[in-house]
Design a protein around this motif. Structure first.
Motif, short mmCIF file in Angstrom:
data_model
loop_
_atom_site.label_atom_id
_atom_site.label_comp_id
_atom_site.label_asym_id
_atom_site.label_seq_id
_atom_site.Cartn_x
_atom_site.Cartn_y
_atom_site.Cartn_z
N ASP A 11 9.45 10.26 -1.04
CA ASP A 11 8.18 9.99 -1.72
C ASP A 11 7.72 11.21 -2.50
OD1 ASP A 11 7.76 7.32 -0.75
OD2 ASP A 11 7.38 8.20 1.21
N SER A 12 6.83 10.99 -3.45
CA SER A 12 6.34 12.08 -4.29
C SER A 12 5.54 13.09 -3.48
CB SER A 12 5.46 11.52 -5.41
OG SER A 12 4.23 11.04 -4.87
N VAL A 13 5.48 14.31 -4.00
CA VAL A 13 4.70 15.37 -3.36
C VAL A 13 3.24 14.94 -3.27
CG1 VAL A 13 3.90 17.75 -3.60
CG2 VAL A 13 6.29 17.18 -4.07
N GLU A 14 2.74 14.29 -4.31
CA GLU A 14 1.35 13.84 -4.32
C GLU A 14 1.09 12.84 -3.19
OE1 GLU A 14 3.38 13.65 -7.06
OE2 GLU A 14 2.62 15.45 -8.05
N LEU A 15 2.02 11.89 -3.00
CA LEU A 15 1.85 10.90 -1.93
C LEU A 15 1.93 11.57 -0.56
CD1 LEU A 15 1.48 8.02 -0.96
CD2 LEU A 15 3.95 7.70 -1.15
N LEU A 16 2.86 12.49 -0.39
CA LEU A 16 2.97 13.20 0.89
C LEU A 16 1.68 13.94 1.21
CD1 LEU A 16 6.60 14.62 0.73
CD2 LEU A 16 5.78 12.64 1.99
N LEU A 29 5.89 17.87 5.96
CA LEU A 29 6.45 16.69 5.32
C LEU A 29 7.29 17.20 4.15
CD1 LEU A 29 3.32 14.36 5.21
CD2 LEU A 29 5.20 14.34 6.85
N LEU A 30 8.58 16.95 4.20
CA LEU A 30 9.50 17.44 3.18
C LEU A 30 9.89 16.32 2.22
CD1 LEU A 30 11.90 19.48 5.47
CD2 LEU A 30 9.84 20.27 4.31
#
Length: 97
Positions: A11-16, A29-30
């Protein structure tokens, strides 16, 4: 037990970041861009073709990694609705000490 918990997803960094904030997640969360690590570990769910929204998704699982960076145990399931029995995971982790 002295364990660290890390989750990996494509998933995208923004979603994480949003999920971590909304759910109060206190562990790392990587992001596995292009599912590179998923493929290297051989855990990609091959039921989804390129272009499908779930393409690149791994089978759910848990890896126990020793201080030397070597995978000591692997727990995986083929169905996303199933998860490894955590009592087995804890037993294997205790055996690593």
């Amino acid at each position: 037990m002295g364990l660290s918990v890390v989750a990996m997803t494509y998933d995208s960094v923004e979603l994480l970041k949003t999920v971590a904030e909304d759910e109060g997640i206190g562990f790392a969360l990587l992001r596995d861009e292009a599912a590179t690590h998923v493929d290297a570990l051989g855990i990609r769910n091959l039921d989804y073709e390129p272009g499908h929204r779930a393409y690149g998704i791994p089978y759910p699982g848990i890896f126990l990694v020793g201080a030397d960076g070597v995978i000591q145990a692997k727990f995986a399931e083929e169905d996303y609705r199933d998860r490894p029995d955590f009592s087995f995971v804890l037993e294997a982790a205790a055996d690593m000490e």
